[in-house]
Scaffold this active site. Sequence first.
Site, PDB file in Angstrom:
ATOM      1  N   ASP A  12     -37.194 -15.820 -14.749  1.00  0.00           N
ATOM      2  CA  ASP A  12     -37.766 -15.819 -13.399  1.00  0.00           C
ATOM      3  C   ASP A  12     -37.760 -17.224 -12.804  1.00  0.00           C
ATOM      4  OD1 ASP A  12     -38.862 -14.603 -11.195  1.00  0.00           O
ATOM      5  OD2 ASP A  12     -40.921 -14.664 -11.941  1.00  0.00           O
ATOM      6  N   HIS A  29     -29.555 -18.453  -8.481  1.00  0.00           N
ATOM      7  CA  HIS A  29     -29.057 -17.386  -9.368  1.00  0.00           C
ATOM      8  C   HIS A  29     -27.803 -17.844 -10.120  1.00  0.00           C
ATOM      9  CE1 HIS A  29     -32.081 -14.802  -7.858  1.00  0.00           C
ATOM     10  NE2 HIS A  29     -31.536 -14.565  -6.683  1.00  0.00           N
ATOM     11  N   GLU A  59     -36.571  -2.599  -9.155  1.00  0.00           N
ATOM     12  CA  GLU A  59     -37.270  -2.975  -7.918  1.00  0.00           C
ATOM     13  C   GLU A  59     -36.519  -4.055  -7.129  1.00  0.00           C
ATOM     14  OE1 GLU A  59     -38.936  -2.573 -10.923  1.00  0.00           O
ATOM     15  OE2 GLU A  59     -39.610  -0.613 -10.226  1.00  0.00           O
ATOM     16  N   LEU A 123     -24.892 -12.980 -32.658  1.00  0.00           N
ATOM     17  CA  LEU A 123     -26.062 -12.665 -31.832  1.00  0.00           C
ATOM     18  C   LEU A 123     -25.944 -11.281 -31.188  1.00  0.00           C
ATOM     19  CD1 LEU A 123     -28.700 -13.878 -30.447  1.00  0.00           C
ATOM     20  CD2 LEU A 123     -27.198 -14.401 -28.516  1.00  0.00           C
ATOM     21  N   GLU A 199     -45.779 -10.857 -29.172  1.00  0.00           N
ATOM     22  CA  GLU A 199     -46.522 -12.043 -28.735  1.00  0.00           C
ATOM     23  C   GLU A 199     -45.938 -12.521 -27.406  1.00  0.00           C
ATOM     24  OE1 GLU A 199     -49.165 -13.375 -30.304  1.00  0.00           O
ATOM     25  OE2 GLU A 199     -49.041 -11.847 -31.875  1.00  0.00           O
TER      26      GLU A 199
HETATM   27  C1  IPE Z   1     -38.543  -9.670 -12.696  1.00  0.00           C
HETATM   28  O1  IPE Z   1     -38.648 -10.733 -11.812  1.00  0.00           O
HETATM   29  C2  IPE Z   1     -37.159  -9.131 -12.723  1.00  0.00           C
HETATM   30  C3  IPE Z   1     -36.137 -10.033 -13.272  1.00  0.00           C
HETATM   31  C4  IPE Z   1     -36.360 -11.214 -13.783  1.00  0.00           C
HETATM   32  C5  IPE Z   1     -34.785  -9.532 -13.220  1.00  0.00           C
HETATM   33  P1  IPE Z   1     -39.101 -10.526 -10.298  1.00  0.00           P
HETATM   34  O2  IPE Z   1     -39.104 -11.867  -9.684  1.00  0.00           O
HETATM   35  O3  IPE Z   1     -38.292  -9.489  -9.646  1.00  0.00           O
HETATM   36  O4  IPE Z   1     -40.569  -9.969 -10.483  1.00  0.00           O
HETATM   37  P2  IPE Z   1     -41.793  -9.923  -9.453  1.00  0.00           P
HETATM   38  O5  IPE Z   1     -41.316  -9.263  -8.212  1.00  0.00           O
HETATM   39  O6  IPE Z   1     -42.198 -11.344  -9.213  1.00  0.00           O
HETATM   40  O7  IPE Z   1     -42.848  -9.161 -10.180  1.00  0.00           O
HETATM   41  C1  IPE Z   2     -35.193 -14.298 -11.189  1.00  0.00           C
HETATM   42  O1  IPE Z   2     -35.445 -15.238 -10.205  1.00  0.00           O
HETATM   43  C2  IPE Z   2     -33.880 -13.575 -11.003  1.00  0.00           C
HETATM   44  C3  IPE Z   2     -33.987 -12.195 -10.484  1.00  0.00           C
HETATM   45  C4  IPE Z   2     -35.088 -11.528 -10.354  1.00  0.00           C
HETATM   46  C5  IPE Z   2     -32.758 -11.542 -10.078  1.00  0.00           C
HETATM   47  P1  IPE Z   2     -36.103 -14.818  -8.811  1.00  0.00           P
HETATM   48  O2  IPE Z   2     -35.026 -14.442  -7.869  1.00  0.00           O
HETATM   49  O3  IPE Z   2     -37.140 -13.779  -9.008  1.00  0.00           O
HETATM   50  O4  IPE Z   2     -36.756 -16.184  -8.348  1.00  0.00           O
HETATM   51  P2  IPE Z   2     -38.193 -16.379  -7.705  1.00  0.00           P
HETATM   52  O5  IPE Z   2     -39.163 -15.705  -8.624  1.00  0.00           O
HETATM   53  O6  IPE Z   2     -38.155 -15.730  -6.356  1.00  0.00           O
HETATM   54  O7  IPE Z   2     -38.372 -17.847  -7.655  1.00  0.00           O
HETATM   55 MG    MG Z   3     -39.130 -13.786  -9.334  1.00  0.00          MG
END
Ligand code: IPE
Ligand code: IPE
Ligand code: MG
Length: 235
Positions: A12, A29, A59, A123, A199
């Site tokens: 994330d 990304h 989602e 892996l 964990e």
């Molecule tokens: C969770 O991250 C999904 C992935 C890392 C692919 P999100 O950024 O989509 O989650 P929320 O919306 O903050 O819960």
């Molecule tokens: C995680 O990074 C990747 C995906 C969910 C595809 P985010 O795109 O959720 O980045 P933030 O959380 O908005 O910073």
């Molecule tokens: Mg995110």
Amino acid sequence: MNIPQHVAIILDGNGRWAKSKGMPRNYGHARGAKNLETICRDAYDIGIKYLTVYLFSTENWKRSKEEVDGLMTLFRSYTKTCIRTARENNMKVRVLGDPTALAPDLQASLRKLVDSSRDNTGLNFNIAINYGSRDEIVRAIRHLAQDCVDGAVKPEEITEEMFSGYLDTREIPDPDLLIRTSGELRLSNYLMWQLAYTEFYFTDVPWPAFKKEDLLKAIEKYNNRERRYGGVKEE
Ligand code: IPE
Ligand code: IPE
Ligand code: MG
């Protein structure tokens, strides 16, 4: 150090990381995908046997068309690169999630990735794409219900172990350690069945900046935990 056999990661913070650099979200990304290649090698060097990463949730379709299109383009090139790195690094790749909502060419590339790496013995790398835990459980229940209707399974024969065999993670042991980068403290529909006794480790480091030393830090913390499964430790 006791190395967890299976590490699951919620990658994330790509968007926020990019924003902090004055760059568009899709740049985050792209850098996140690059970092994943590095962390795969690091994980294997450390001795991790299974690495499961969350690339795109059920989602995430709610994001702007521009971002979703950018992500799909990235997954296309990532999948192709991964076919090569899986061969070079002896990785066995599995895909979790419902591929049917993805474009046909991406589905075909993912199948090729899985098929071409099937016999690799290094892996075990699992990528969750169009994955949601609730969706996975509903798909499993549909399949199991159909087997009951067909007479292959009797409802009273259903056990936890058997149900696990209907999930996308069949053949994969449950994660020992879950890492979520970038500060959010939630599961966001990730592996809810499989994480029952895992964990958890949360870090503020955003995914594109997450390095081997951060992974080692998480494993060190994991080593200080006393794992329990509902019982108490013998004195
Ligand atoms: C969770 O991250 C999904 C992935 C890392 C692919 P999100 O950024 O989509 O989650 P929320 O919306 O903050 O819960
Ligand atoms: C995680 O990074 C990747 C995906 C969910 C595809 P985010 O795109 O959720 O980045 P933030 O959380 O908005 O910073
Ligand atoms: Mg995110």
